[in-house]
Enzyme design. Structure first.
Site, PDB file in Angstrom:
ATOM      1  N   PRO A  15       0.832  -1.211   0.000  1.00 49.34           N
ATOM      2  CG  PRO A  15      -0.620  -1.503   1.791  1.00 49.34           C
ATOM      3  CD  PRO A  15       0.606  -2.062   1.166  1.00 49.34           C
ATOM      4  CG  ASP A  44      51.635 -38.583   2.367  1.00 52.84           C
ATOM      5  OD1 ASP A  44      51.064 -37.741   3.085  1.00 52.84           O
ATOM      6  OD2 ASP A  44      52.787 -38.463   1.922  1.00 52.84           O
ATOM      7  CE  LYS A 104      55.657 -43.830   1.737  1.00 49.62           C
ATOM      8  NZ  LYS A 104      57.083 -43.633   1.785  1.00 49.62           N
ATOM      9  N   GLY A 154      52.756 -34.172   3.607  1.00 49.41           N
ATOM     10  CA  GLY A 154      52.493 -33.497   4.879  1.00 49.41           C
ATOM     11  C   GLY A 154      53.729 -32.708   5.295  1.00 49.41           C
ATOM     12  CB  THR A 190      58.507 -28.960   9.264  1.00 52.10           C
ATOM     13  OG1 THR A 190      58.686 -30.332   9.572  1.00 52.10           O
ATOM     14  CG2 THR A 190      59.103 -28.087  10.344  1.00 52.10           C
ATOM     15  CB  ALA A 191      54.979 -31.873  12.146  1.00 50.58           C
ATOM     16  CG  MET A 241      57.417 -40.590  11.875  1.00 51.21           C
ATOM     17  SD  MET A 241      58.368 -41.234  10.491  1.00 51.21           S
ATOM     18  CE  MET A 241      59.673 -40.033  10.364  1.00 51.21           C
ATOM     19  N   GLY A 289      48.311 -32.025  15.501  1.00 52.46           N
ATOM     20  CA  GLY A 289      48.575 -30.595  15.676  1.00 52.46           C
ATOM     21  C   GLY A 289      48.048 -29.726  14.547  1.00 52.46           C
TER      22      GLY A 289
HETATM   23  N1  SAH Z   1      57.421 -34.109   6.249  1.00 54.69           N
HETATM   24  C1  SAH Z   1      56.670 -34.052   7.467  1.00 54.69           C
HETATM   25  C2  SAH Z   1      57.034 -35.160   8.409  1.00 54.69           C
HETATM   26  C3  SAH Z   1      56.708 -36.524   7.889  1.00 54.69           C
HETATM   27  S1  SAH Z   1      57.070 -37.775   9.061  1.00 54.69           S
HETATM   28  C4  SAH Z   1      56.843 -32.685   8.119  1.00 54.69           C
HETATM   29  O1  SAH Z   1      57.719 -31.910   7.705  1.00 54.69           O
HETATM   30  O2  SAH Z   1      56.120 -32.380   9.053  1.00 54.69           O
HETATM   31  C5  SAH Z   1      55.504 -37.996   9.832  1.00 54.69           C
HETATM   32  C6  SAH Z   1      55.511 -37.470  11.246  1.00 54.69           C
HETATM   33  O3  SAH Z   1      55.344 -36.066  11.256  1.00 54.69           O
HETATM   34  C7  SAH Z   1      54.379 -37.977  12.087  1.00 54.69           C
HETATM   35  O4  SAH Z   1      54.631 -39.269  12.594  1.00 54.69           O
HETATM   36  C8  SAH Z   1      54.365 -36.950  13.192  1.00 54.69           C
HETATM   37  O5  SAH Z   1      55.399 -37.166  14.104  1.00 54.69           O
HETATM   38  C9  SAH Z   1      54.689 -35.679  12.440  1.00 54.69           C
HETATM   39  N2  SAH Z   1      53.482 -34.926  12.097  1.00 54.69           N
HETATM   40  C10 SAH Z   1      53.075 -34.555  10.875  1.00 54.69           C
HETATM   41  N3  SAH Z   1      51.940 -33.845  10.934  1.00 54.69           N
HETATM   42  C11 SAH Z   1      51.611 -33.751  12.234  1.00 54.69           C
HETATM   43  C12 SAH Z   1      50.548 -33.140  12.956  1.00 54.69           C
HETATM   44  N4  SAH Z   1      49.564 -32.456  12.329  1.00 54.69           N
HETATM   45  N5  SAH Z   1      50.527 -33.242  14.296  1.00 54.69           N
HETATM   46  C13 SAH Z   1      51.509 -33.909  14.952  1.00 54.69           C
HETATM   47  N6  SAH Z   1      52.529 -34.516  14.330  1.00 54.69           N
HETATM   48  C14 SAH Z   1      52.602 -34.427  12.996  1.00 54.69           C
END
Ligand code: SAH
Length: 481
Positions: free
Chosen positions: A43, A259, A281, A312, A342-343, A394, A423
């Site tokens: 309206p 992987d 792996k 990873g 790296t981790a 590892m 992590g």
């Molecule tokens: N290239 C990878 C490592 C490969 S060896 C890097 O630089 O991080 C695989 C190991 O990495 C795992 O057994 C663990 O110890 C570590 N890792 C990888 N990602 C991880 C995460 N999000 N949290 C904790 N440990 C991790």
């Protein structure tokens, strides 16, 4: 997905807006850009709508909504402050399978509006499914800042040449490469710097060069592009930790070898049409032997594919990246290595544990807890040095042995230690204790791989720093001290 995004063509479609206030006006203005014929039923109308009516950009029917009106429209928007009217509009539209949006109560309708970055013909729509329109607007502002308005010209130009490019290049792969060169190279740069005409001349020249030289030939001719391999570090899990280069190469992959450590979120950033090959792996689950992985990389690259080997963390830290590129070098295949976080770095930051600190550690050592013939073989004297952080990759299986050997070689039993599970992901958990207590604490819980162990007095700093880490405190469990 709560709602599926679709782009619809509204050119000359009749769209009904019920309501005459500022919300109705806002919707009218947004929809006008689509070429729809808008009818406003109300309206009274506000000033903004009156302007549009006087400019004959929309039609106004000055009356209340009558049940059934919405059945005559393709899309209806209920934007009144009367709940019953809004519900009636929704009911009518849905009864004839038409589209309807109720601005105040999106769940009554079947469509919702996105926040739009308009670089037509390029359109980017952001939706939170009605959960937080403000968040959608904030994200929209960020994206808009990254996509200059000249992308409209670039999109238009690409559209204009689409057919000619299709005729010039027979295979989809060749077309894709041509467009990638255009859209990421000097031609796109010309458009983005405002030289559209120059860009068009360059594009046309490239295309005619190409069609003059083109010999109709099978895909394995010398024209077939050489394949290449990208060995890319995908970081420890959180996709925000990818590098720009990683992301760019991920986008152009034909084949992806990944992987277990590569998170689903990261993987979802690769092209959906790529071929995905899972290569393992897990500890004791070597889905694909290293030699087979090396061969697979090689075969696909030789077939002219762009092969993404996603790893990873960082490919050169406990990643066997070196072995993979050795095979490629021997075969003369082009490759690129992209470092990743790296981790140790990722987990340390997200757990609030600095790996070095002037008062705690002047050095940091990365070791692997991988057992050789069932035994942990490490340089123990080197690892028990004072003022040093030890990070063990590892190491879950060998945790007890690792801690015990460090104590036997002289590291005090009360040295702080942490185990970080998955992590940087939303599932991150951090267990802290000492090298004496941590193995028992961890053994009591079902801990999931991957895990990283950090040993040294820097772990104590977590008490102060964990609250400032990206993973929220709720996602972390600190067990024991
Ligand atoms: N290239 C990878 C490592 C490969 S060896 C890097 O630089 O991080 C695989 C190991 O990495 C795992 O057994 C663990 O110890 C570590 N890792 C990888 N990602 C991880 C995460 N999000 N949290 C904790 N440990 C991790």
């Amino acid at each position: 997905m709560e709602q599926f995004p679709l782009f619809i063509s509204l050119q000359n479609r009749r769209v009904l807006i019920v309501g005459g206030g500022s919300v109705a006006a806002r919707k009218a203005r947004t929809i006008l850009g689509s070429g729809a014929r808008i009818v406003v039923v109300s309206p009274n109308v506000c000033m903004a709508l009156t302007d549009l009516i006087h400019a004959k950009r929309i039609t106004h029917e000055a009356r209340t909504y009558t049940a059934g009106d919405a059945t005559h429209f393709w899309l209806s928007i209920a934007a009144t402050d009367d709940e019953a009217v809004n519900a009636q509009v929704a009911y009518d539209a849905i009864s004839v399978n038409a589209l309807v949006n109720v601005t105040d109560e999106p769940q009554l309708g079947n469509v919702s509006f996105a926040s739009i970055v308009d670089r037509a013909p390029l359109t980017i729509a952001i939706s939170t499914g009605g959960h937080s329109p403000l968040l959608a607007r904030l994200i929209r502002a960020r994206i808009a800042a990254f996509i200059p308005s000249s992308y409209a010209v670039l999109t238009q130009m690409a559209g204009d040449y689409r057919d000619s490019v299709k005729q010039t290049f027979q295979s989809i792969g060749q077309r894709r490469r041509f467009w990638e060169n255009v859209l990421t190279g000097p031609i796109a740069q010309q458009v983005l710097s405002g030289n559209e005409q120059r860009a068009r001349t360059m594009l046309a020249a490239q295309l005619s060069d190409r069609s003059n030289n083109e010999i109709p030939s099978p895909s394995h001719s010398k024209d077939a592009p050489a394949g290449e391999v990208y060995l890319v570090g995908a970081g420890p899990g959180d996709p925000d930790l990818l590098t720009f280069r990683a992301l760019r190469l991920m986008h152009q992959a034909d084949v992806v070898l990944h992987d277990r450590l590569v998170s689903d979120e990261v993987l979802s950033l690769c092209p959906p049409e790529a071929e995905y090959i899972y290569v393992g792996k897990r500890r004791s689950e070597h889905t694909m032997a290293q030699d087979t992985i090396n061969d697979t990389l090689l075969q696909h690259a030789k077939a002219g594919k762009r092969v993404l080997r996603l790893k990873g963390g960082d490919p050169f830290i406990f990643g066997r990246g070196g072995e993979e590129i050795e095979t490629l070098t021997d075969a003369g295949v082009r490759f690129e290595v992209v470092p990743g976080i790296t981790a140790a770095s990722g987990c340390a930051s997200y757990a609030g544990i600095p790996l070095t600190h002037r008062d705690h550690a002047q050095s940091c050592v990365f070791v692997t807890g991988h057992l050789k013939h069932g035994e942990l073989v490490l340089n123990w004297d080197h690892l028990v040095q004072p003022n040093q952080t030890v990070v063990c990759y590892m190491g879950l299986t060998a945790l007890a042995e690792l801690c015990e050997k460090l104590m036997t070689h002289g590291l005090p039993a009360d040295t702080p230690a942490a185990l970080i599970e998955r992590g940087t992901t939303q599932h991150q958990r951090v267990f802290t204790g000492t090298i004496d207590s941590l193995p028992t604490l961890v053994a009591r819980t079902a801990v999931k791989a991957p895990t990283l162990i950090i040993i040294g007095s820097v772990v104590r700093l977590r008490d102060k720093l964990q609250w400032f880490t990206p993973v929220s405190a709720n996602d972390q469990a600190t067990i024991g001290k």
